[in-house]
Design a protein around this motif. Structure first.
Motif, PDB file in Angstrom:
ATOM      1  N   GLU A  14     -22.159  38.214  42.469  1.00  0.00           N
ATOM      2  CA  GLU A  14     -23.119  37.264  41.863  1.00  0.00           C
ATOM      3  C   GLU A  14     -24.339  38.045  41.386  1.00  0.00           C
ATOM      4  O   GLU A  14     -24.859  38.888  42.112  1.00  0.00           O
ATOM      5  CB  GLU A  14     -23.470  36.233  42.951  1.00  0.00           C
ATOM      6  CG  GLU A  14     -24.754  35.463  42.812  1.00  0.00           C
ATOM      7  CD  GLU A  14     -24.731  34.456  41.701  1.00  0.00           C
ATOM      8  OE1 GLU A  14     -25.144  34.843  40.587  1.00  0.00           O
ATOM      9  OE2 GLU A  14     -24.308  33.307  41.932  1.00  0.00           O
ATOM     10  N   ASP A  15     -24.755  37.823  40.146  1.00  0.00           N
ATOM     11  CA  ASP A  15     -25.882  38.589  39.620  1.00  0.00           C
ATOM     12  C   ASP A  15     -27.239  37.998  40.004  1.00  0.00           C
ATOM     13  O   ASP A  15     -28.255  38.669  39.869  1.00  0.00           O
ATOM     14  CB  ASP A  15     -25.781  38.759  38.097  1.00  0.00           C
ATOM     15  CG  ASP A  15     -25.827  37.436  37.351  1.00  0.00           C
ATOM     16  OD1 ASP A  15     -25.306  36.435  37.883  1.00  0.00           O
ATOM     17  OD2 ASP A  15     -26.376  37.397  36.238  1.00  0.00           O
ATOM     18  N   ASP A  58     -19.024  34.708  40.877  1.00  0.00           N
ATOM     19  CA  ASP A  58     -19.799  34.082  39.809  1.00  0.00           C
ATOM     20  C   ASP A  58     -19.075  34.343  38.484  1.00  0.00           C
ATOM     21  O   ASP A  58     -18.321  35.313  38.357  1.00  0.00           O
ATOM     22  CB  ASP A  58     -21.205  34.699  39.798  1.00  0.00           C
ATOM     23  CG  ASP A  58     -22.127  34.057  38.777  1.00  0.00           C
ATOM     24  OD1 ASP A  58     -21.949  32.867  38.459  1.00  0.00           O
ATOM     25  OD2 ASP A  58     -23.040  34.765  38.300  1.00  0.00           O
ATOM     26  N   ALA A  60     -20.722  33.925  35.041  1.00  0.00           N
ATOM     27  CA  ALA A  60     -21.627  34.561  34.081  1.00  0.00           C
ATOM     28  C   ALA A  60     -22.358  35.724  34.743  1.00  0.00           C
ATOM     29  O   ALA A  60     -23.249  35.522  35.577  1.00  0.00           O
ATOM     30  CB  ALA A  60     -22.629  33.537  33.559  1.00  0.00           C
ATOM     31  N   MET A  61     -21.935  36.947  34.395  1.00  0.00           N
ATOM     32  CA  MET A  61     -22.533  38.155  34.973  1.00  0.00           C
ATOM     33  C   MET A  61     -22.545  39.258  33.921  1.00  0.00           C
ATOM     34  O   MET A  61     -21.691  39.287  33.038  1.00  0.00           O
ATOM     35  CB  MET A  61     -21.708  38.649  36.172  1.00  0.00           C
ATOM     36  CG  MET A  61     -21.816  37.784  37.399  1.00  0.00           C
ATOM     37  SD  MET A  61     -20.993  38.564  38.808  1.00  0.00           S
ATOM     38  CE  MET A  61     -19.279  38.446  38.284  1.00  0.00           C
ATOM     39  N   LYS A 110     -21.768  25.247  40.543  1.00  0.00           N
ATOM     40  CA  LYS A 110     -23.160  25.552  40.871  1.00  0.00           C
ATOM     41  C   LYS A 110     -24.084  24.540  40.196  1.00  0.00           C
ATOM     42  O   LYS A 110     -23.751  24.049  39.132  1.00  0.00           O
ATOM     43  CB  LYS A 110     -23.516  26.962  40.405  1.00  0.00           C
ATOM     44  CG  LYS A 110     -22.730  28.041  41.106  1.00  0.00           C
ATOM     45  CD  LYS A 110     -23.430  29.390  41.059  1.00  0.00           C
ATOM     46  CE  LYS A 110     -23.589  29.917  39.669  1.00  0.00           C
ATOM     47  NZ  LYS A 110     -24.209  31.259  39.635  1.00  0.00           N
TER      48      LYS A 110
HETATM   49 MN    MN Z   1     -24.603  34.598  36.949  1.00  0.00          MN
END
Ligand code: MN
Length: 134
Positions: A14-15, A58, A60-61, A110
């Motif tokens: 996870e970013d 996650d 979107a990273m 999320k």
């Molecule tokens: Mn993300």
């Protein structure tokens, strides 16, 4: 976790640092060993090196997104059997479908409450972990 033998290891990919801290703190409090990676490439590397029991991924990273990272994990013999729970940003059916196509075993939308993440980790591990040797 006391009667379940060795503690399970959860890899959080996870970013968002706040999310990593929140999930790590909650999962550790409930007895899990937690590893972190802040992008998809680091996540793949950690999964190969550490063979976690489950991955929270996650989508979107930077560097490598969660869909691509999951495809790599699921196509590698050493990591293919590790369950991957996608953390998707929207409740959109398209996102769920993409996650499933990439090989994710389940997903959480999320923002997710830590207890919701814990419950999904417990549910997935109950499905996939072999019972302890007698
Ligand atoms: Mn993300």
């Amino acid at each position: 976790m006391t009667s379940e033998g060795p503690r399970a290891t959860v890899l959080i990919v996870e970013d968002n640092e706040d999310n990593r801290i929140i999930y790590r703190t909650f999962l550790e409090h409930h007895g899990y060993v937690v590893l972190e990676a802040c992008d998809g490439e680091a996540g793949v590397r950690s999964a190969r090196e550490n063979r976690p029991d489950i991955v929270l991924m996650d989508i979107a990273m930077p560097v490598l997104n969660g869909l691509e990272a999951t495809k790599i994990l699921k196509s590698g013999p050493a990591t293919a059997s590790i369950p991957v729970v996608a953390l998707t940003a929207h409740a959109m059916v398209a996102d769920r479908n993409l996650a499933a196509e990439a090989g994710c075993d389940s997903y959480i939308t999320k923002p997710a409450e830590p207890r919701q993440v814990l419950a999904e980790v417990q549910r997935m591990l109950a499905q996939t972990r072999s019972p302890p040797a007698v």
